[in-house]
Design an enzyme around this catalytic site. Structure first.
Site, PDB file in Angstrom:
ATOM      1  N   LYS A 151     -28.523   3.555 -19.395  1.00 24.56           N
ATOM      2  CA  LYS A 151     -29.529   4.193 -19.953  1.00 24.56           C
ATOM      3  C   LYS A 151     -30.775   4.062 -19.147  1.00 24.56           C
ATOM      4  O   LYS A 151     -31.281   4.781 -18.581  1.00 24.56           O
ATOM      5  CB  LYS A 151     -29.904   4.158 -21.445  1.00 24.56           C
ATOM      6  CG  LYS A 151     -31.061   5.076 -21.855  1.00 24.56           C
ATOM      7  CD  LYS A 151     -31.063   5.119 -23.468  1.00 24.56           C
ATOM      8  CE  LYS A 151     -32.052   5.727 -23.807  1.00 24.56           C
ATOM      9  NZ  LYS A 151     -32.171   6.056 -25.122  1.00 24.56           N
ATOM     10  N   HIS A 191       9.453  23.537  -5.967  1.00 26.89           N
ATOM     11  CA  HIS A 191       8.478  24.314  -6.904  1.00 26.89           C
ATOM     12  C   HIS A 191       9.000  24.227  -8.117  1.00 26.89           C
ATOM     13  O   HIS A 191       9.115  24.980  -8.986  1.00 26.89           O
ATOM     14  CB  HIS A 191       8.720  25.925  -6.464  1.00 26.89           C
ATOM     15  CG  HIS A 191       8.534  26.355  -5.054  1.00 26.89           C
ATOM     16  ND1 HIS A 191       7.209  25.657  -4.370  1.00 26.89           N
ATOM     17  CD2 HIS A 191       9.080  26.863  -4.112  1.00 26.89           C
ATOM     18  CE1 HIS A 191       7.266  26.159  -3.485  1.00 26.89           C
ATOM     19  NE2 HIS A 191       8.167  27.167  -2.897  1.00 26.89           N
TER      20      HIS A 191
END
Length: 530
Positions: free
Chosen positions: A149, A289
Protein backbone atom coordinates in the site's frame (compact mmCIF):
# COMPACT_ATOMS: atom_id res chain seq x y z
CA UNK A 1 -15.05 4.95 1.91
CA UNK A 2 -11.97 6.80 3.26
CA UNK A 3 -11.19 10.00 1.38
CA UNK A 4 -7.74 10.29 -0.17
CA UNK A 5 -5.51 12.48 2.07
CA UNK A 6 -3.66 15.37 0.52
CA UNK A 7 -0.29 13.58 0.54
CA UNK A 8 2.76 14.92 -1.29
CA UNK A 9 3.64 13.08 -4.48
CA UNK A 10 5.82 10.03 -3.87
CA UNK A 11 9.46 10.48 -4.86
CA UNK A 12 10.84 8.60 -7.82
CA UNK A 13 14.07 7.46 -6.19
CA UNK A 14 14.10 6.03 -2.66
CA UNK A 15 17.31 4.75 -1.02
CA UNK A 16 17.01 1.76 1.29
CA UNK A 17 18.36 2.21 4.77
CA UNK A 18 16.50 -0.52 6.66
CA UNK A 19 15.10 -3.86 5.50
CA UNK A 20 12.87 -6.40 7.25
CA UNK A 21 13.46 -10.01 6.22
CA UNK A 22 11.12 -12.82 7.32
CA UNK A 23 11.00 -15.89 5.10
CA UNK A 24 9.84 -19.46 5.25
CA UNK A 25 11.85 -20.53 2.17
CA UNK A 26 15.42 -19.48 2.92
CA UNK A 27 16.82 -20.22 -0.53
CA UNK A 28 19.26 -17.44 -1.42
CA UNK A 29 18.61 -15.65 1.89
CA UNK A 30 22.21 -15.47 3.13
CA UNK A 31 23.60 -14.19 -0.18
CA UNK A 32 20.91 -11.52 -0.30
CA UNK A 33 21.45 -10.52 3.34
CA UNK A 34 25.18 -10.18 2.74
CA UNK A 35 24.57 -8.07 -0.37
CA UNK A 36 22.25 -5.73 1.56
CA UNK A 37 24.70 -5.44 4.44
CA UNK A 38 27.55 -4.63 2.02
CA UNK A 39 25.72 -1.56 0.76
CA UNK A 40 24.96 -0.38 4.29
CA UNK A 41 21.37 -1.54 4.79
CA UNK A 42 20.36 -2.26 8.40
CA UNK A 43 18.71 -5.68 8.66
CA UNK A 44 15.79 -6.55 10.94
CA UNK A 45 14.45 -10.07 11.09
CA UNK A 46 12.39 -12.66 12.96
CA UNK A 47 12.73 -16.15 14.38
CA UNK A 48 14.49 -18.66 12.19
CA UNK A 49 15.29 -16.08 9.53
CA UNK A 50 17.16 -13.89 12.03
CA UNK A 51 19.00 -16.93 13.40
CA UNK A 52 20.14 -18.03 9.93
CA UNK A 53 21.39 -14.53 9.07
CA UNK A 54 23.20 -14.14 12.40
CA UNK A 55 24.86 -17.55 12.11
CA UNK A 56 26.21 -16.45 8.73
CA UNK A 57 27.97 -13.59 10.49
CA UNK A 58 25.75 -10.82 9.10
CA UNK A 59 24.66 -8.11 11.58
CA UNK A 60 20.88 -8.34 12.14
CA UNK A 61 18.42 -6.99 14.71
CA UNK A 62 15.58 -8.99 16.18
CA UNK A 63 12.17 -7.46 15.45
CA UNK A 64 11.58 -7.53 19.22
CA UNK A 65 14.12 -4.69 19.49
CA UNK A 66 11.68 -2.57 17.46
CA UNK A 67 8.46 -3.65 19.12
CA UNK A 68 9.61 -4.13 22.71
CA UNK A 69 7.63 -7.38 22.76
CA UNK A 70 9.00 -10.92 22.48
CA UNK A 71 7.72 -13.41 19.96
CA UNK A 72 4.77 -15.17 21.61
CA UNK A 73 1.97 -17.70 21.18
CA UNK A 74 4.11 -20.24 19.33
CA UNK A 75 5.21 -17.59 16.86
CA UNK A 76 1.68 -16.48 15.97
CA UNK A 77 2.43 -12.96 17.22
CA UNK A 78 5.73 -11.28 16.45
CA UNK A 79 5.29 -8.58 13.76
CA UNK A 80 1.67 -7.53 14.40
CA UNK A 81 2.68 -4.29 16.13
CA UNK A 82 2.50 -0.53 15.40
CA UNK A 83 6.29 -0.30 15.48
CA UNK A 84 6.36 -2.58 12.44
CA UNK A 85 3.26 -1.47 10.55
CA UNK A 86 3.83 2.18 11.36
CA UNK A 87 7.31 1.79 9.93
CA UNK A 88 5.79 0.35 6.75
CA UNK A 89 2.68 2.51 6.34
CA UNK A 90 4.06 5.90 7.34
CA UNK A 91 4.08 8.39 4.46
CA UNK A 92 7.52 9.91 4.96
CA UNK A 93 6.73 13.31 3.46
CA UNK A 94 3.34 13.77 5.18
CA UNK A 95 3.78 16.02 8.26
CA UNK A 96 1.22 14.19 10.42
CA UNK A 97 2.73 10.80 9.61
CA UNK A 98 6.25 12.05 10.23
CA UNK A 99 5.17 13.57 13.55
CA UNK A 100 3.56 10.29 14.65
CA UNK A 101 6.62 8.27 13.69
CA UNK A 102 8.97 10.62 15.52
CA UNK A 103 6.69 10.84 18.57
CA UNK A 104 6.54 7.07 18.98
CA UNK A 105 10.12 6.38 18.01
CA UNK A 106 9.17 4.50 14.85
CA UNK A 107 11.97 4.24 12.31
CA UNK A 108 11.03 3.72 8.67
CA UNK A 109 11.40 0.34 6.98
CA UNK A 110 12.21 0.79 3.29
CA UNK A 111 12.31 -2.83 2.12
CA UNK A 112 10.29 -5.90 3.09
CA UNK A 113 11.19 -9.40 1.94
CA UNK A 114 8.59 -11.94 3.06
CA UNK A 115 7.70 -15.29 1.58
CA UNK A 116 4.79 -16.95 3.28
CA UNK A 117 4.29 -20.10 5.32
CA UNK A 118 4.05 -23.00 2.85
CA UNK A 119 0.28 -23.48 3.13
CA UNK A 120 -0.21 -24.77 -0.43
CA UNK A 121 2.59 -27.33 -0.06
CA UNK A 122 1.30 -28.40 3.36
CA UNK A 123 -2.18 -29.10 2.04
CA UNK A 124 -0.79 -30.90 -1.02
CA UNK A 125 1.24 -33.19 1.26
CA UNK A 126 -1.99 -34.48 2.82
CA UNK A 127 -1.35 -32.92 6.22
CA UNK A 128 -4.12 -33.12 8.77
CA UNK A 129 -6.48 -30.22 9.33
CA UNK A 130 -4.76 -28.75 12.40
CA UNK A 131 -1.34 -28.75 10.72
CA UNK A 132 -2.79 -27.03 7.67
CA UNK A 133 -4.35 -24.34 9.85
CA UNK A 134 -1.02 -23.66 11.58
CA UNK A 135 0.54 -23.08 8.17
CA UNK A 136 -1.78 -20.16 7.44
CA UNK A 137 0.45 -17.09 7.61
CA UNK A 138 -1.02 -13.98 9.25
CA UNK A 139 1.83 -11.59 9.97
CA UNK A 140 3.43 -12.16 6.57
CA UNK A 141 0.43 -11.12 4.46
CA UNK A 142 -0.19 -8.18 6.80
CA UNK A 143 3.34 -6.86 6.27
CA UNK A 144 3.17 -7.49 2.54
CA UNK A 145 -0.09 -5.59 2.20
CA UNK A 146 1.14 -2.70 4.36
CA UNK A 147 4.35 -2.35 2.38
CA UNK A 148 2.53 -2.67 -0.94
CA UNK A 149 0.00 0.00 0.00
CA UNK A 150 2.84 2.37 0.86
CA UNK A 151 4.82 1.51 -2.29
CA UNK A 152 5.46 5.20 -2.78
CA UNK A 153 8.23 4.70 -0.23
CA UNK A 154 8.57 0.95 0.41
CA UNK A 155 9.80 -1.85 -1.86
CA UNK A 156 8.04 -5.16 -1.15
CA UNK A 157 9.37 -8.54 -2.26
CA UNK A 158 7.58 -11.88 -1.99
CA UNK A 159 10.04 -13.96 -4.04
CA UNK A 160 13.81 -14.16 -4.29
CA UNK A 161 13.60 -12.94 -7.90
CA UNK A 162 11.93 -9.73 -6.65
CA UNK A 163 14.69 -9.16 -4.12
CA UNK A 164 17.37 -9.76 -6.73
CA UNK A 165 15.68 -7.13 -8.92
CA UNK A 166 15.83 -4.66 -6.02
CA UNK A 167 19.48 -5.51 -5.33
CA UNK A 168 20.34 -4.86 -8.97
CA UNK A 169 18.70 -1.42 -8.74
CA UNK A 170 20.54 -0.62 -5.51
CA UNK A 171 23.88 -1.71 -6.88
CA UNK A 172 23.28 0.39 -10.01
CA UNK A 173 22.47 3.71 -8.34
CA UNK A 174 21.64 3.13 -4.65
CA UNK A 175 17.87 3.56 -4.91
CA UNK A 176 14.64 1.99 -6.14
CA UNK A 177 12.44 3.73 -8.69
CA UNK A 178 8.75 4.42 -8.25
CA UNK A 179 8.04 2.34 -11.34
CA UNK A 180 9.82 -0.67 -9.81
CA UNK A 181 8.05 -0.25 -6.47
CA UNK A 182 4.67 -0.14 -8.20
CA UNK A 183 5.45 -3.33 -10.11
CA UNK A 184 6.52 -5.02 -6.87
CA UNK A 185 3.31 -3.89 -5.17
CA UNK A 186 1.20 -5.43 -7.93
CA UNK A 187 3.06 -8.72 -7.61
CA UNK A 188 2.70 -8.60 -3.84
CA UNK A 189 -1.07 -8.20 -3.93
CA UNK A 190 -1.30 -10.96 -6.52
CA UNK A 191 0.65 -13.22 -4.17
CA UNK A 192 -1.55 -12.55 -1.14
CA UNK A 193 -4.67 -12.94 -3.32
CA UNK A 194 -3.44 -16.32 -4.54
CA UNK A 195 -2.57 -17.35 -0.99
CA UNK A 196 -6.01 -16.42 0.33
CA UNK A 197 -7.60 -18.13 -2.67
CA UNK A 198 -5.81 -21.38 -1.80
CA UNK A 199 -6.94 -21.15 1.81
CA UNK A 200 -10.58 -20.37 1.01
CA UNK A 201 -10.76 -23.12 -1.64
CA UNK A 202 -9.26 -25.67 0.75
CA UNK A 203 -11.63 -24.72 3.56
CA UNK A 204 -14.63 -24.92 1.23
CA UNK A 205 -13.56 -28.39 0.15
CA UNK A 206 -13.00 -29.50 3.77
CA UNK A 207 -16.45 -28.21 4.72
CA UNK A 208 -18.09 -29.92 1.77
CA UNK A 209 -19.09 -26.64 0.13
CA UNK A 210 -18.93 -27.42 -3.56
CA UNK A 211 -20.41 -24.06 -4.52
CA UNK A 212 -19.11 -21.47 -2.04
CA UNK A 213 -20.54 -17.96 -2.14
CA UNK A 214 -17.31 -16.61 -3.59
CA UNK A 215 -14.84 -18.58 -5.69
CA UNK A 216 -11.43 -17.47 -6.86
CA UNK A 217 -8.74 -19.02 -9.03
CA UNK A 218 -5.05 -18.23 -8.66
CA UNK A 219 -2.17 -19.33 -10.85
CA UNK A 220 1.49 -18.56 -11.49
CA UNK A 221 2.54 -17.33 -14.92
CA UNK A 222 4.38 -20.01 -16.89
CA UNK A 223 4.69 -18.16 -20.18
CA UNK A 224 3.23 -15.41 -22.29
CA UNK A 225 2.36 -16.45 -25.82
CA UNK A 226 2.64 -14.83 -29.22
CA UNK A 227 -1.12 -15.32 -29.58
CA UNK A 228 -4.02 -17.47 -28.45
CA UNK A 229 -6.35 -19.71 -30.39
CA UNK A 230 -6.02 -17.26 -33.31
CA UNK A 231 -3.34 -14.65 -34.12
CA UNK A 232 -5.54 -11.71 -33.11
CA UNK A 233 -6.07 -13.08 -29.55
CA UNK A 234 -3.70 -12.47 -26.65
CA UNK A 235 -2.85 -15.42 -24.42
CA UNK A 236 -0.81 -16.57 -21.45
CA UNK A 237 -0.37 -19.87 -19.59
CA UNK A 238 -0.74 -20.11 -15.81
CA UNK A 239 0.02 -23.00 -13.47
CA UNK A 240 -2.16 -23.86 -10.48
CA UNK A 241 -0.45 -24.67 -7.16
CA UNK A 242 0.99 -28.19 -6.90
CA UNK A 243 -0.23 -29.50 -10.27
CA UNK A 244 -0.31 -33.27 -10.91
CA UNK A 245 1.95 -34.76 -13.60
CA UNK A 246 0.90 -33.29 -16.92
CA UNK A 247 1.41 -30.44 -19.33
CA UNK A 248 1.44 -27.78 -16.56
CA UNK A 249 4.27 -29.43 -14.65
CA UNK A 250 6.20 -31.10 -17.49
CA UNK A 251 9.84 -30.40 -18.35
CA UNK A 252 10.30 -29.31 -21.94
CA UNK A 253 13.40 -31.02 -23.27
CA UNK A 254 13.51 -29.36 -26.67
CA UNK A 255 11.44 -27.52 -29.25
CA UNK A 256 9.75 -24.17 -29.73
CA UNK A 257 7.60 -22.64 -27.02
CA UNK A 258 4.25 -24.34 -26.65
CA UNK A 259 1.41 -22.43 -28.26
CA UNK A 260 -2.08 -22.00 -26.81
CA UNK A 261 -3.43 -24.74 -29.08
CA UNK A 262 -0.43 -26.99 -28.34
CA UNK A 263 -1.14 -26.83 -24.62
CA UNK A 264 -4.84 -27.47 -25.06
CA UNK A 265 -4.25 -30.48 -27.32
CA UNK A 266 -1.36 -31.86 -25.27
CA UNK A 267 -3.45 -31.76 -22.12
CA UNK A 268 -6.26 -33.62 -23.90
CA UNK A 269 -3.80 -36.26 -25.14
CA UNK A 270 -2.11 -36.87 -21.80
CA UNK A 271 -5.36 -36.94 -19.83
CA UNK A 272 -6.64 -39.61 -22.22
CA UNK A 273 -3.57 -41.81 -22.19
CA UNK A 274 -3.40 -41.60 -18.38
CA UNK A 275 -6.65 -43.59 -18.29
CA UNK A 276 -4.59 -46.68 -19.17
CA UNK A 277 -2.53 -48.20 -16.37
CA UNK A 278 1.05 -48.78 -17.61
CA UNK A 279 1.19 -51.91 -15.47
CA UNK A 280 -1.27 -53.43 -17.96
CA UNK A 281 0.91 -52.41 -20.89
CA UNK A 282 1.89 -49.41 -22.99
CA UNK A 283 -0.76 -47.13 -24.48
CA UNK A 284 -0.59 -44.32 -27.03
CA UNK A 285 -3.01 -41.54 -27.89
CA UNK A 286 -2.67 -39.28 -30.92
CA UNK A 287 -4.67 -36.05 -30.71
CA UNK A 288 -5.61 -33.43 -33.27
CA UNK A 289 -7.66 -30.35 -32.35
CA UNK A 290 -8.45 -31.80 -28.90
CA UNK A 291 -9.96 -34.99 -30.37
CA UNK A 292 -8.27 -38.39 -30.54
CA UNK A 293 -7.59 -39.60 -34.05
CA UNK A 294 -6.14 -42.86 -32.76
CA UNK A 295 -5.72 -44.67 -29.44
CA UNK A 296 -4.26 -48.10 -28.83
CA UNK A 297 -2.54 -50.40 -26.40
CA UNK A 298 0.23 -52.81 -27.32
CA UNK A 299 2.77 -55.29 -26.01
CA UNK A 300 5.46 -52.68 -26.67
CA UNK A 301 5.45 -48.89 -26.89
CA UNK A 302 6.17 -49.15 -30.61
CA UNK A 303 3.24 -51.49 -31.17
CA UNK A 304 0.91 -49.16 -29.25
CA UNK A 305 2.07 -46.20 -31.33
CA UNK A 306 1.76 -47.99 -34.68
CA UNK A 307 -1.73 -49.28 -33.83
CA UNK A 308 -2.86 -45.81 -32.74
CA UNK A 309 -1.44 -44.28 -35.93
CA UNK A 310 -3.19 -46.87 -38.11
CA UNK A 311 -6.61 -45.59 -37.02
CA UNK A 312 -6.18 -42.29 -38.90
CA UNK A 313 -2.67 -41.57 -40.22
CA UNK A 314 -3.95 -38.57 -42.20
CA UNK A 315 -5.34 -36.70 -39.20
CA UNK A 316 -2.29 -37.64 -37.13
CA UNK A 317 -0.18 -35.40 -39.39
CA UNK A 318 0.82 -32.40 -37.25
CA UNK A 319 -0.76 -33.92 -34.14
CA UNK A 320 0.15 -34.60 -30.52
CA UNK A 321 1.50 -37.97 -29.39
CA UNK A 322 1.04 -39.03 -25.77
CA UNK A 323 2.36 -42.16 -24.09
CA UNK A 324 1.57 -43.68 -20.70
CA UNK A 325 5.11 -45.02 -20.28
CA UNK A 326 8.67 -44.04 -21.17
CA UNK A 327 9.42 -43.19 -24.79
CA UNK A 328 11.99 -45.64 -26.15
CA UNK A 329 14.42 -45.30 -29.04
CA UNK A 330 12.55 -47.62 -31.41
CA UNK A 331 9.32 -45.65 -31.03
CA UNK A 332 11.14 -42.33 -31.26
CA UNK A 333 12.66 -43.39 -34.59
CA UNK A 334 9.19 -44.14 -35.99
CA UNK A 335 7.71 -40.91 -34.65
CA UNK A 336 10.41 -39.01 -36.53
CA UNK A 337 8.85 -40.22 -39.79
CA UNK A 338 5.70 -38.19 -38.97
CA UNK A 339 5.26 -34.42 -38.74
CA UNK A 340 4.52 -34.06 -35.03
CA UNK A 341 3.96 -30.95 -32.91
CA UNK A 342 4.41 -32.43 -29.41
CA UNK A 343 5.49 -35.71 -27.85
CA UNK A 344 4.62 -36.13 -24.16
CA UNK A 345 5.54 -39.08 -21.96
CA UNK A 346 6.30 -39.77 -18.30
CA UNK A 347 9.98 -40.29 -19.14
CA UNK A 348 12.24 -39.50 -22.09
CA UNK A 349 15.82 -40.58 -21.53
CA UNK A 350 18.59 -38.19 -22.68
CA UNK A 351 19.79 -40.60 -25.39
CA UNK A 352 16.24 -40.91 -26.74
CA UNK A 353 15.76 -37.14 -26.67
CA UNK A 354 18.95 -36.73 -28.74
CA UNK A 355 17.29 -38.58 -31.61
CA UNK A 356 15.03 -35.57 -32.12
CA UNK A 357 17.94 -33.17 -32.60
CA UNK A 358 17.39 -33.14 -36.37
CA UNK A 359 13.79 -32.03 -35.77
CA UNK A 360 14.41 -29.22 -33.33
CA UNK A 361 10.90 -27.80 -33.61
CA UNK A 362 9.33 -30.93 -32.12
CA UNK A 363 8.41 -30.17 -28.52
CA UNK A 364 9.42 -32.98 -26.15
CA UNK A 365 7.75 -33.02 -22.74
CA UNK A 366 8.61 -35.32 -19.84
CA UNK A 367 6.10 -35.32 -16.98
CA UNK A 368 7.80 -37.55 -14.43
CA UNK A 369 4.63 -39.60 -13.95
CA UNK A 370 0.94 -39.95 -14.75
CA UNK A 371 -1.98 -38.09 -13.18
CA UNK A 372 -4.44 -40.18 -11.19
CA UNK A 373 -7.50 -40.56 -13.45
CA UNK A 374 -9.67 -41.02 -10.35
CA UNK A 375 -8.34 -37.94 -8.54
CA UNK A 376 -10.88 -35.33 -7.55
CA UNK A 377 -10.46 -31.89 -9.05
CA UNK A 378 -12.20 -29.06 -10.82
CA UNK A 379 -12.48 -27.88 -14.39
CA UNK A 380 -13.32 -24.35 -15.51
CA UNK A 381 -14.96 -22.82 -18.56
CA UNK A 382 -15.33 -19.11 -19.15
CA UNK A 383 -18.59 -17.58 -20.31
CA UNK A 384 -19.36 -13.93 -20.96
CA UNK A 385 -19.21 -12.23 -17.58
CA UNK A 386 -18.48 -15.36 -15.55
CA UNK A 387 -17.20 -18.90 -15.46
CA UNK A 388 -18.53 -22.41 -14.94
CA UNK A 389 -16.97 -24.78 -12.42
CA UNK A 390 -17.48 -28.53 -12.28
CA UNK A 391 -15.81 -31.63 -10.88
CA UNK A 392 -13.44 -33.32 -13.33
CA UNK A 393 -14.82 -36.36 -15.09
CA UNK A 394 -13.44 -39.22 -12.99
CA UNK A 395 -15.93 -41.84 -14.21
CA UNK A 396 -14.27 -45.24 -14.41
CA UNK A 397 -16.20 -48.41 -15.30
CA UNK A 398 -15.59 -52.08 -14.55
CA UNK A 399 -17.40 -55.14 -15.94
CA UNK A 400 -19.52 -55.19 -12.77
CA UNK A 401 -20.93 -51.76 -13.66
CA UNK A 402 -22.40 -52.95 -16.95
CA UNK A 403 -26.09 -53.88 -17.30
CA UNK A 404 -26.80 -56.29 -20.12
CA UNK A 405 -30.08 -55.23 -21.80
CA UNK A 406 -30.15 -57.47 -24.90
CA UNK A 407 -30.97 -61.11 -25.34
CA UNK A 408 -27.35 -61.87 -26.14
CA UNK A 409 -24.77 -61.16 -23.46
CA UNK A 410 -21.36 -59.93 -24.60
CA UNK A 411 -18.33 -62.20 -24.58
CA UNK A 412 -15.36 -61.44 -22.33
CA UNK A 413 -13.48 -60.07 -25.33
CA UNK A 414 -16.42 -57.84 -26.25
CA UNK A 415 -16.60 -56.53 -22.69
CA UNK A 416 -12.92 -55.57 -22.85
CA UNK A 417 -13.46 -53.88 -26.20
CA UNK A 418 -16.54 -52.02 -24.98
CA UNK A 419 -14.77 -50.69 -21.88
CA UNK A 420 -11.80 -49.61 -23.98
CA UNK A 421 -14.04 -47.84 -26.49
CA UNK A 422 -16.08 -46.14 -23.77
CA UNK A 423 -12.90 -44.89 -22.07
CA UNK A 424 -11.80 -43.29 -25.34
CA UNK A 425 -15.29 -41.90 -26.00
CA UNK A 426 -15.06 -40.04 -22.68
CA UNK A 427 -12.33 -37.93 -24.29
CA UNK A 428 -14.03 -37.33 -27.66
CA UNK A 429 -16.07 -34.19 -28.30
CA UNK A 430 -19.81 -34.89 -28.25
CA UNK A 431 -21.63 -36.34 -30.04
CA UNK A 432 -19.11 -39.18 -30.00
CA UNK A 433 -18.99 -42.67 -31.45
CA UNK A 434 -15.93 -44.91 -31.13
CA UNK A 435 -15.38 -48.31 -32.77
CA UNK A 436 -12.66 -50.45 -31.20
CA UNK A 437 -11.33 -53.97 -31.10
CA UNK A 438 -8.48 -55.68 -29.26
CA UNK A 439 -7.30 -52.47 -27.57
CA UNK A 440 -7.27 -50.36 -30.75
CA UNK A 441 -9.59 -47.67 -32.03
CA UNK A 442 -10.78 -48.43 -35.55
CA UNK A 443 -12.97 -45.41 -36.21
CA UNK A 444 -13.85 -42.23 -34.29
CA UNK A 445 -16.74 -39.87 -35.02
CA UNK A 446 -16.52 -36.62 -33.07
CA UNK A 447 -18.44 -33.43 -32.51
CA UNK A 448 -21.43 -34.04 -34.78
CA UNK A 449 -24.85 -32.55 -34.19
CA UNK A 450 -26.49 -35.99 -34.30
CA UNK A 451 -25.31 -39.41 -33.26
CA UNK A 452 -26.15 -41.12 -36.56
CA UNK A 453 -23.68 -38.90 -38.40
CA UNK A 454 -21.00 -39.64 -35.79
CA UNK A 455 -21.54 -43.39 -36.31
CA UNK A 456 -21.43 -42.97 -40.08
CA UNK A 457 -18.29 -40.78 -40.08
CA UNK A 458 -16.47 -43.18 -37.75
CA UNK A 459 -17.27 -46.06 -40.10
CA UNK A 460 -16.15 -44.07 -43.15
CA UNK A 461 -12.84 -43.27 -41.45
CA UNK A 462 -12.28 -46.97 -40.76
CA UNK A 463 -13.02 -47.84 -44.39
CA UNK A 464 -10.69 -45.10 -45.63
CA UNK A 465 -7.76 -46.74 -43.85
CA UNK A 466 -8.68 -50.37 -44.50
CA UNK A 467 -9.78 -51.21 -40.96
CA UNK A 468 -12.44 -53.91 -40.66
CA UNK A 469 -15.21 -53.13 -38.18
CA UNK A 470 -16.60 -56.67 -38.17
CA UNK A 471 -16.69 -57.92 -34.60
CA UNK A 472 -15.83 -54.51 -33.15
CA UNK A 473 -17.37 -52.81 -30.14
CA UNK A 474 -19.14 -49.48 -30.50
CA UNK A 475 -19.22 -46.93 -27.69
CA UNK A 476 -21.58 -43.97 -27.48
CA UNK A 477 -20.80 -41.46 -24.73
CA UNK A 478 -24.52 -40.61 -24.35
CA UNK A 479 -27.69 -42.55 -25.03
CA UNK A 480 -29.01 -43.25 -28.52
CA UNK A 481 -32.11 -41.03 -28.79
CA UNK A 482 -33.29 -43.09 -31.78
CA UNK A 483 -32.46 -46.51 -33.16
CA UNK A 484 -30.96 -45.03 -36.34
CA UNK A 485 -27.51 -44.44 -34.84
CA UNK A 486 -27.32 -47.97 -33.47
CA UNK A 487 -28.52 -49.41 -36.80
CA UNK A 488 -25.78 -47.42 -38.54
CA UNK A 489 -23.19 -48.96 -36.18
CA UNK A 490 -24.60 -52.48 -36.67
CA UNK A 491 -24.53 -52.11 -40.43
CA UNK A 492 -20.88 -51.04 -40.16
CA UNK A 493 -20.06 -54.39 -38.54
CA UNK A 494 -19.99 -53.90 -34.79
CA UNK A 495 -21.33 -56.74 -32.64
CA UNK A 496 -21.36 -55.11 -29.20
CA UNK A 497 -22.59 -51.70 -28.08
CA UNK A 498 -21.96 -49.78 -24.87
CA UNK A 499 -24.01 -46.71 -24.02
CA UNK A 500 -25.41 -44.97 -20.92
CA UNK A 501 -29.08 -45.73 -21.60
CA UNK A 502 -31.85 -43.53 -20.26
CA UNK A 503 -33.62 -42.50 -23.47
CA UNK A 504 -37.41 -42.55 -23.69
CA UNK A 505 -36.81 -44.78 -26.72
CA UNK A 506 -34.53 -47.28 -24.98
CA UNK A 507 -37.03 -50.07 -25.71
CA UNK A 508 -36.95 -49.26 -29.43
CA UNK A 509 -33.12 -49.21 -29.42
CA UNK A 510 -32.90 -52.50 -27.53
CA UNK A 511 -35.30 -54.15 -29.98
CA UNK A 512 -33.16 -52.94 -32.89
CA UNK A 513 -30.07 -54.43 -31.22
CA UNK A 514 -31.83 -57.77 -30.63
CA UNK A 515 -33.04 -57.84 -34.24
CA UNK A 516 -29.40 -57.67 -35.38
CA UNK A 517 -27.98 -60.10 -32.81
CA UNK A 518 -26.00 -57.40 -31.00
CA UNK A 519 -24.94 -57.53 -27.39
CA UNK A 520 -25.64 -54.20 -25.68
CA UNK A 521 -24.91 -52.93 -22.20
CA UNK A 522 -26.01 -49.80 -20.35
CA UNK A 523 -23.55 -47.99 -18.11
CA UNK A 524 -25.90 -45.58 -16.36
CA UNK A 525 -23.06 -43.07 -16.75
CA UNK A 526 -22.94 -40.34 -19.39
CA UNK A 527 -19.56 -38.85 -20.34
CA UNK A 528 -20.37 -35.81 -22.47
CA UNK A 529 -17.44 -33.63 -23.49
CA UNK A 530 -18.24 -30.26 -25.06
Amino acid sequence: MPAAPDFPAAPDRVPIKRALLSVSDKTGLIEAAKALARIGVELVSTGGTRKAIAEAGVPVKDVAELTGFPEMMDGRVKTLHPAVHGALLGVRDAPEHRKAMEGHGIGAIDLVYVNLYPFEQTVASGAEFATSIENIDIGGPAMIRSAAKNHGYVAVCTELADLQEVLAALEADGATSLDLRRKLAQRAYARTAAYDSSISSWLAWELGERAPRRFSIAGDLVQTMRYGENPHQQAAFYRLPNPPPGVASARQLQGKDLSYNNINDTDAAFELVAEFDPRSGPACAIIKHANPCGVATGKTVLEAYERALACDPVSAFGGIIALNTALDAATAAKILDLLTEVVIAPEIAPDVAKLFAKKKNVRLLATGGLPDPLAKGLTFKSVSGGFLVQGRDDARLTPADLQVVTKRAPTEAEVRDMLFAFTVAKHVKSNAIVYAKSGQTLGIGAGQMNRKDSARIAALRAADFGLDLKGSACASEAFFPFADGLIQAADAGCTAVIQPGGSVRDKEVIEAADARGLAMVFTGVRVFRH
